[in-house]
Design a protein around this motif. Structure first.
Motif, PDB file in Angstrom:
ATOM      1  N   TYR A  66      16.243  77.610 -19.780  1.00 29.99           N
ATOM      2  CA  TYR A  66      16.058  77.936 -18.361  1.00 29.99           C
ATOM      3  C   TYR A  66      17.316  78.503 -17.715  1.00 29.99           C
ATOM      4  O   TYR A  66      17.301  78.843 -16.530  1.00 29.99           O
ATOM      5  CB  TYR A  66      15.607  76.703 -17.582  1.00 29.99           C
ATOM      6  N   SER A  71      15.201  84.543 -17.327  1.00 35.69           N
ATOM      7  CA  SER A  71      14.201  83.484 -17.128  1.00 35.69           C
ATOM      8  C   SER A  71      14.091  83.090 -15.662  1.00 35.69           C
ATOM      9  O   SER A  71      13.266  82.238 -15.312  1.00 35.69           O
ATOM     10  CB  SER A  71      14.563  82.253 -17.963  1.00 35.69           C
ATOM     11  N   LYS A  76       7.052  80.941 -14.864  1.00 35.34           N
ATOM     12  CA  LYS A  76       7.869  79.979 -15.612  1.00 35.34           C
ATOM     13  C   LYS A  76       7.174  79.510 -16.890  1.00 35.34           C
ATOM     14  O   LYS A  76       7.821  78.938 -17.775  1.00 35.34           O
ATOM     15  CB  LYS A  76       8.176  78.772 -14.715  1.00 35.34           C
ATOM     16  N   TRP A  79       8.588  80.368 -20.424  1.00 32.61           N
ATOM     17  CA  TRP A  79       9.835  79.659 -20.706  1.00 32.61           C
ATOM     18  C   TRP A  79       9.578  78.188 -20.968  1.00 32.61           C
ATOM     19  O   TRP A  79      10.280  77.555 -21.773  1.00 32.61           O
ATOM     20  CB  TRP A  79      10.814  79.863 -19.550  1.00 32.61           C
ATOM     21  N   ARG A 224      17.400  77.920 -12.383  1.00 32.95           N
ATOM     22  CA  ARG A 224      16.289  78.658 -11.790  1.00 32.95           C
ATOM     23  C   ARG A 224      15.972  78.053 -10.430  1.00 32.95           C
ATOM     24  O   ARG A 224      15.738  76.851 -10.317  1.00 32.95           O
ATOM     25  CB  ARG A 224      15.055  78.576 -12.692  1.00 32.95           C
TER      26      ARG A 224
END
Length: 245
Positions: A66, A71, A76, A79, A224
């Motif tokens: 992440y 990414s 999401k 990932w 993220r």
């Protein structure tokens, strides 16, 4: 915390992980007698190779998925899948590593689970199994409530770091234990023969790898943003609806 460019960090981590694995294989081949799956001492040598592969290199890589720059945008889910697959491969590698040492001990009539190293290692693998199963049920199972995901996420992150710490301690203590067992007398290890130098350096590199993984997880600029994630928007919507009731 000072800003660290991700590209040189990722190159360093990749090379360091490959170096740790390569040195472990070299130690098993050059000093420990090679690799085999026949219950002999050569079978034991799969144990350090598979545990460093699974619990350090692959697990550390899965933890940093992440943090990849590409990414940070879009869905999401891919990932999450990559994170889960890498973790699953790491877990399978660790199970094979345990199988190697338990089978060797049973064939050679050596007791199991008598050392602190074995307690640390088994604790790491057991926690890892729980982490993967609960993580899969929480983040990839489509019927899991959003509120549960939001509550469990910090727990998942915390225990991910705990497992990495246990794995690092287990690898280092295992190297030290093996060196003591291979000593011909009580002073041979203290004289630092070539193998002791080599294995001590390997242990320090594994420690550095583990610390750098934790550093990568701690740098806020690489995380993220939750405000861009679907889970965050759904949790916020859920909370807003409850407030209106």
């Amino acid at each position: 915390m000072p800003t660290i460019p991700f590209l040189p960090y990722s190159i360093l981590m990749g090379n360091l992980g490959i170096l740790c694995l390569g040195l472990t294989i070299y130690w098993s081949q050059h000093w420990l007698g090679g690799l085999a799956w026949d219950g002999s001492r050569k079978m034991f040598n799969w144990h350090p190779v598979l545990m460093v592969t699974g619990m350090m290199v692959l697990y550390g890589t899965a933890a940093l998925v992440y943090r990849l720059p590409f990414s940070q945008m879009g869905s999401k889910l891919p990932w999450k899948m990559l994170h889960a697959i890498l973790a699953l491969i790491a877990f399978i590698s660790a199970i094979l590593g345990l199988e190697a040492v338990f089978k060797f001990h049973n064939v050679q009539k050596i007791p199991n689970m008598y050392s602190l190293h074995s307690w640390l290692g088994l604790s790491a693998v057991l926690l890892f199994s729980c982490q993967w199963l609960v993580g899969f049920a929480s983040f990839l199972w489509p019927w899991t409530p959003i509120w549960f995901r939001a509550i469990y996420k910090p727990v998942h992150v915390f225990f991910g770091s705990v497992i990495l710490g246990l794995a690092t301690a287990s690898c280092i203590s295992g190297i030290n234990e093996k060196l003591f067992m291979r000593g011909k007398n009580s002073t041979s290890y203290s004289k630092l023969p070539a193998e002791a130098w080599f294995a001590n350096v390997l242990g320090m590199l594994i420690l550095v790898f583990g610390v750098l993984v934790l550093l990568g997880l701690a740098i806020p600029e690489w995380k993220r943003p939750d405000v861009n994630s679907q889970d965050f928007r759904q949790v916020k919507k859920y909370a807003t609806l409850n407030d209106r009731k």
